[in-house]
Scaffold this motif. Sequence first.
Motif, PDB file in Angstrom:
ATOM      1  N   THR A   1       0.859  -1.178   0.000  1.00  0.00           N
ATOM      2  CA  THR A   1       0.000   0.000   0.000  1.00  0.00           C
ATOM      3  C   THR A   1       0.898   1.231   0.000  1.00  0.00           C
ATOM      4  N   VAL A   2       0.466   2.260  -0.687  1.00  0.00           N
ATOM      5  CA  VAL A   2       1.283   3.468  -0.791  1.00  0.00           C
ATOM      6  C   VAL A   2       1.227   4.229   0.531  1.00  0.00           C
ATOM      7  N   GLY A   3       2.404   4.640   0.985  1.00  0.00           N
ATOM      8  CA  GLY A   3       2.505   5.447   2.195  1.00  0.00           C
ATOM      9  C   GLY A   3       2.544   4.620   3.465  1.00  0.00           C
ATOM     10  N   GLU A   4       2.539   5.332   4.574  1.00  0.00           N
ATOM     11  CA  GLU A   4       2.565   4.707   5.900  1.00  0.00           C
ATOM     12  C   GLU A   4       1.197   4.915   6.549  1.00  0.00           C
ATOM     13  N   ASN A   5       0.257   4.120   6.082  1.00  0.00           N
ATOM     14  CA  ASN A   5      -1.110   4.202   6.583  1.00  0.00           C
ATOM     15  C   ASN A   5      -1.242   3.257   7.775  1.00  0.00           C
ATOM     16  N   ARG A   6      -1.189   3.811   8.985  1.00  0.00           N
ATOM     17  CA  ARG A   6      -1.202   2.981  10.201  1.00  0.00           C
ATOM     18  C   ARG A   6      -2.460   2.124  10.277  1.00  0.00           C
ATOM     19  N   GLY A   7      -3.599   2.658   9.847  1.00  0.00           N
ATOM     20  CA  GLY A   7      -4.834   1.881   9.874  1.00  0.00           C
ATOM     21  C   GLY A   7      -4.747   0.647   9.004  1.00  0.00           C
ATOM     22  N   LEU A   8      -4.227   0.800   7.779  1.00  0.00           N
ATOM     23  CA  LEU A   8      -4.079  -0.358   6.897  1.00  0.00           C
ATOM     24  C   LEU A   8      -2.996  -1.304   7.393  1.00  0.00           C
ATOM     25  N   ILE A   9      -1.922  -0.758   7.942  1.00  0.00           N
ATOM     26  CA  ILE A   9      -0.872  -1.614   8.494  1.00  0.00           C
ATOM     27  C   ILE A   9      -1.454  -2.503   9.592  1.00  0.00           C
ATOM     28  N   ASP A  10      -2.204  -1.918  10.495  1.00  0.00           N
ATOM     29  CA  ASP A  10      -2.841  -2.698  11.569  1.00  0.00           C
ATOM     30  C   ASP A  10      -3.825  -3.712  11.003  1.00  0.00           C
ATOM     31  N   HIS A  11      -4.630  -3.271  10.027  1.00  0.00           N
ATOM     32  CA  HIS A  11      -5.636  -4.154   9.443  1.00  0.00           C
ATOM     33  C   HIS A  11      -4.989  -5.363   8.766  1.00  0.00           C
ATOM     34  N   TYR A  12      -3.984  -5.107   7.931  1.00  0.00           N
ATOM     35  CA  TYR A  12      -3.354  -6.219   7.216  1.00  0.00           C
ATOM     36  C   TYR A  12      -2.588  -7.151   8.156  1.00  0.00           C
ATOM     37  N   THR A  13      -1.983  -6.634   9.207  1.00  0.00           N
ATOM     38  CA  THR A  13      -1.308  -7.528  10.157  1.00  0.00           C
ATOM     39  C   THR A  13      -2.328  -8.365  10.922  1.00  0.00           C
ATOM     40  N   LYS A  14      -3.477  -7.806  11.233  1.00  0.00           N
ATOM     41  CA  LYS A  14      -4.539  -8.602  11.885  1.00  0.00           C
ATOM     42  C   LYS A  14      -5.060  -9.695  10.965  1.00  0.00           C
ATOM     43  N   CYS A  15      -4.910  -9.484   9.660  1.00  0.00           N
ATOM     44  CA  CYS A  15      -5.346 -10.484   8.680  1.00  0.00           C
ATOM     45  C   CYS A  15      -4.270 -11.535   8.399  1.00  0.00           C
ATOM     46  N   GLY A  16      -3.147 -11.453   9.099  1.00  0.00           N
ATOM     47  CA  GLY A  16      -2.120 -12.490   8.978  1.00  0.00           C
ATOM     48  C   GLY A  16      -0.852 -12.094   8.255  1.00  0.00           C
ATOM     49  N   PHE A  17      -0.797 -10.892   7.720  1.00  0.00           N
ATOM     50  CA  PHE A  17       0.410 -10.450   7.020  1.00  0.00           C
ATOM     51  C   PHE A  17       1.461  -9.974   8.008  1.00  0.00           C
ATOM     52  N   ASP A  18       2.715 -10.208   7.681  1.00  0.00           N
ATOM     53  CA  ASP A  18       3.830  -9.586   8.387  1.00  0.00           C
ATOM     54  C   ASP A  18       4.104  -8.255   7.701  1.00  0.00           C
ATOM     55  N   PHE A  19       4.227  -7.198   8.485  1.00  0.00           N
ATOM     56  CA  PHE A  19       4.588  -5.882   7.952  1.00  0.00           C
ATOM     57  C   PHE A  19       6.097  -5.856   7.816  1.00  0.00           C
ATOM     58  N   LEU A  20       6.589  -5.695   6.587  1.00  0.00           N
ATOM     59  CA  LEU A  20       8.023  -5.735   6.319  1.00  0.00           C
ATOM     60  C   LEU A  20       8.673  -4.363   6.411  1.00  0.00           C
ATOM     61  N   GLY A  21       7.868  -3.320   6.510  1.00  0.00           N
ATOM     62  CA  GLY A  21       8.401  -1.975   6.613  1.00  0.00           C
ATOM     63  C   GLY A  21       8.108  -1.159   5.379  1.00  0.00           C
TER      64      GLY A  21
END
Length: 170
Positions: free
Chosen positions: A124-144
């Motif tokens: 996802t473009v940018g540092e969207n904290r809401g999407l980062i939290d959402h995608y990690t709750k869905c099982g993704f590892d946030f790579l940075g």
Amino acid sequence: MELQITNSTLNDIETIFKFYKFATDFQKAKSMVSWPEFDRRLIEQEIEEERQWKLISDRDIACVWATTFDDPEIWEERNDDSAVYIHRIATNPDFRGRNLVNHIVNWAIGHAAVNNKNFVRLDTVGENRGLIDHYTKCGFDFLGLKKLHNTTGLPAHYDNATVSLFEIRL
């Protein structure tokens, strides 16, 4: 609510663009980087190549997205990994808040396994904290975050962009 995932067809193209418009309006309302108007030929090609998908709830299209097995401009050297890349998840506003991304993730894991892939990835473009939290709750590892270098051929919202990268290792 019975959910079914299947390929989009050319008959769905107006709905796909309507969902993209809903997503873009939502992004603008939240002061996020917003999607450009996508080229119709791109979507038609994804449909023809069976890379454009839809999640159907009863008879309604609840959301759409695209996949690819190759994403070198964003993933650069990691593109050598065997992966399914998810792009442009756009949800029917009537279905927001129903955790549809979880259904897409479960499907994508199966899709990756059937196609002998080792990762499911998205950005996802940018540092969207809401999407980062959402995608990690869905099982993704946030790579940075990663600054993109060569965005030739990518949609306009990637120009000079920093992206958030996510993956699930299978």
